[in-house]
Design an enzyme around this catalytic site. Structure first.
Site: not given
Ligand code: ADP
Ligand code: ZN
Length: 216
Positions: A14, A89, A128, A161, A172
């Site tokens: 996404k 989220r 990734r 990462r 996750r």
């Molecule tokens: P992913 O690949 O899991 O979609 P993101 O880059 O979106 O990863 O997010 C990485 C981390 O940042 C998440 O695992 C979480 O810890 C935090 N995070 C991102 N967006 C949110 C949110 N809306 N609410 C809470 N934590 C968030």
């Protein structure tokens, strides 16, 4: 302003799709993960609080991320369409967002679900890679850099990462299943859900299909 929400599992692609949509249309892309990682890197008070949650694969507290998003929405009042990637989220965040939008006079265009089977998700995450210098994202299958292991944008060496390590990824995915997955029904219930099949590797097809669905 109107908002398009991107929904999809970690590894659904996404983020990659959001970047592509932004490139094609000039829609503003806002990734909550990028916003948080930038705050961690700069060592802002929000970043200091967020760091441990993120490294363990847990969600940061709702108010913390909601405030950061609201700041951007306020500062970007002139933006026509904002693509929200990674926020909300969970259902509480969706409710916070609805309140925020009502206050700002912003409407929800749609929630776009990039739908991908679980096996594909695991494979995608393990492929990734990110650039530690400029933040650009790649994927060894889906979006390979021109030269293996090297950032196209700045030439730095790509890394995995910290939260893409296998144990954290598993966690996750559990967090996604428990907290984020219910958002699909939440937005279906408001009649705003549109779905794009994200199982294939053809990014151009996914981008075109997503655009058609967003435009309705
Ligand atoms: P992913 O690949 O899991 O979609 P993101 O880059 O979106 O990863 O997010 C990485 C981390 O940042 C998440 O695992 C979480 O810890 C935090 N995070 C991102 N967006 C949110 C949110 N809306 N609410 C809470 N934590 C968030
Ligand atoms: Zn780079």
């Amino acid at each position: 302003m109107e908002i398009v929400i991107m929904l999809g599992a970690p590894g659904s692609g996404k983020g990659t799709l959001a970047v592509e949509l932004a490139k094609e249309t000039g829609i503003r892309h806002l990734s909550s993960g990028d916003l948080l990682r930038a705050a961690v890197k700069e060592g802002t008070p929000a970043g200091v609080k967020a760091k441990a949650y993120m490294e363990s694969g847990n969600l940061v507290p709702d108010e913390l991320i909601a405030e950061m998003i609201e700041d951007v929405v306020r500062a970007d009042a002139n933006t026509q369409t904002l693509l929200l990637d990674g926020f909300p989220r969970n259902v509480p965040q969706a409710e916070i967002l609805a309140g925020m939008m009502a206050r700002a006079g912003v409407t929800l265009r749609c929630a776009l679900l990039l739908d991908v089977p679980d096996e594909v998700v695991v494979r995608r995450i393990s492929g990734r890679r990110v650039c530690p210098a400029c933040g650009a994202g790649f994927n060894v299958d889906l979006l390979p850099p021109k030269q293996e292991g090297i950032c196209d944008a700045c030439g730095a060496e790509l890394i995995i990462r910290k939260d893409d390590k296998p144990e954290t990824v598993r966690h996750r995915l559990e967090v996604y299943a428990e907290q984020t997955f219910p958002l699909i029904e939440y937005y279906r219930g408001t009649d705003k859900l549109v779905t794009v099949d994200g199982s294939g590797d053809d990014l151009a097809w996914k981008t075109q299909t997503a655009l058609e669905k967003i435009r309705g």
